[in-house]
Design an enzyme around this catalytic site. Structure first.
Site, PDB file in Angstrom:
ATOM      1  N   LYS A   1      -9.777   1.611  -2.281  1.00  0.00           N
ATOM      2  CA  LYS A   1      -9.964   1.146  -0.904  1.00  0.00           C
ATOM      3  C   LYS A   1     -11.334   1.550  -0.355  1.00  0.00           C
ATOM      4  CE  LYS A   1      -7.469   1.165   3.535  1.00  0.00           C
ATOM      5  NZ  LYS A   1      -6.303   1.767   4.226  1.00  0.00           N
TER       6      LYS A   1
ATOM      7  N   CYS B   1      -5.180  -3.231   3.085  1.00  0.00           N
ATOM      8  CA  CYS B   1      -4.858  -2.967   4.492  1.00  0.00           C
ATOM      9  C   CYS B   1      -6.049  -3.082   5.449  1.00  0.00           C
ATOM     10  CB  CYS B   1      -4.195  -1.597   4.607  1.00  0.00           C
ATOM     11  SG  CYS B   1      -3.262  -1.350   6.148  1.00  0.00           S
TER      12      CYS B   1
ATOM     13  N   GLU C   1       0.840  -1.194   0.000  1.00  0.00           N
ATOM     14  CA  GLU C   1       0.000   0.000   0.000  1.00  0.00           C
ATOM     15  C   GLU C   1       0.880   1.251   0.000  1.00  0.00           C
ATOM     16  OE1 GLU C   1      -3.723   1.748   2.680  1.00  0.00           O
ATOM     17  OE2 GLU C   1      -2.174   0.531   3.652  1.00  0.00           O
TER      18      GLU C   1
END
Length: 274
Positions: free
Chosen positions: A110, A151, A40
């Site tokens: 995300k 994440c 990321e």
């Protein structure tokens, strides 16, 4: 499927970060990797206030640079995530999946943004600068269906189950997981997502100190459908590699048929939207 996960210590110099990432991608390809995964925020780890200015379009200079290397080495390249221009006030935290022709296969923005406060330790509010995505993303590759997350998504099992239901046998988790929560939760969450969905998890992470005075946990991992950690990165920038036996997924699912035993008619009504 020979996969490589690259662990980095990206900082606040975008040019240097991308240059270093490309160097390690080439090294992984030369070692025989067919599918390479970056962490990321591969392009920038620094002050939140700078992120909007760092963002760029996709396609754009960064995706073009990664695409050129993917094509040169004929590999699938998951670019971790970069900052993508959004609405002028915020940027997207976006993963790019490229094929061996250098073509963009899929983008994933995300969904879940990391807003957390630990008194006396640190406070982070990703939503101040990042605009959330709203699409669950799978991609078709020469190796089958893969799923894309980033994440903090790891704390939302419903996303991973959705990816598995859509056929994903490998799920990617590029990350910049903080040391404090990483030491307690990172491996447990990754292994749980692998076990409950009976799939491979490829988690490429940032590690070490990054501006402004943050410390990332690292411990990039490749985990099999039984929850076994097949490879773990050392405490430095590194490449970990593993041959994935995709037939093993069917063996595990044949022994414990979790996917077939699901009863969504019983519990789907318990999900409350607020």
């Amino acid at each position: 499927m020979r996969v490589a996960a690259i662990q980095l210590n990206s900082r606040d110099n975008k040019k240097e970060n991308i240059s270093k990432a490309l160097k390690l991608v080439k090294e992984a390809a030369n070692k025989g990797a067919e599918f390479i995964v970056l962490p990321e925020y591969v392009d920038y780890m620094g002050e939140d206030s700078e992120k909007v200015g760092i963002g760029e379009t996709i396609p754009g200079p960064t995706s073009d640079a990664f695409a050129s290397v993917a094509k040169e080495y004929n590999v699938y390249l998951h670019c971790g995530s970069i900052l993508e221009k959004a609405d002028g006030q915020r940027v997207y935290n976006t993963s790019i999946l490229l094929n061996g022709k250098g073509e963009i296969v899929k983008l994933y923005r995300k969904i879940h943004l990391y807003d957390a406060e630990f008194e006396g330790r640190y406070t982070i509010k990703e939503s101040d600068t990042i605009k959330p995505g709203s699409d669950v993303v799978t991609a078709e590759t020469d190796f089958g269906t893969v799923g894309m997350t980033i994440c903090y998504d790891i704390r939302f099992p419903e996303l991973f189950r959705s990816l598995a239901i859509q056929g994903s046998k490998v799920i990617f988790v590029p990350a910049a997981f903080p040391l404090y929560t990483g030491a307690h939760h990172w491996e447990i969450l990754l292994r749980a997502r692998a076990i409950e969905n009976q799939c491979y998890i490829i988690a490429a992470g940032q590690f070490g100190t990054v501006p402004p005075e943050q410390v990332e946990f690292g411990n990039s991992m490749i985990i099999d459908p039984w929850g076994t950690v097949l490879a773990r990165a050392p405490e430095r920038e590194a490449i970990i590699m593993q041959e994935l036996d995709l037939d093993y997924i069917d063996q595990v699912r044949g022994k414990i048929s979790c996917m077939a035993h699901r009863r969504p008619e019983v519990y789907s009504s318990l999900i409350v939207n607020e």
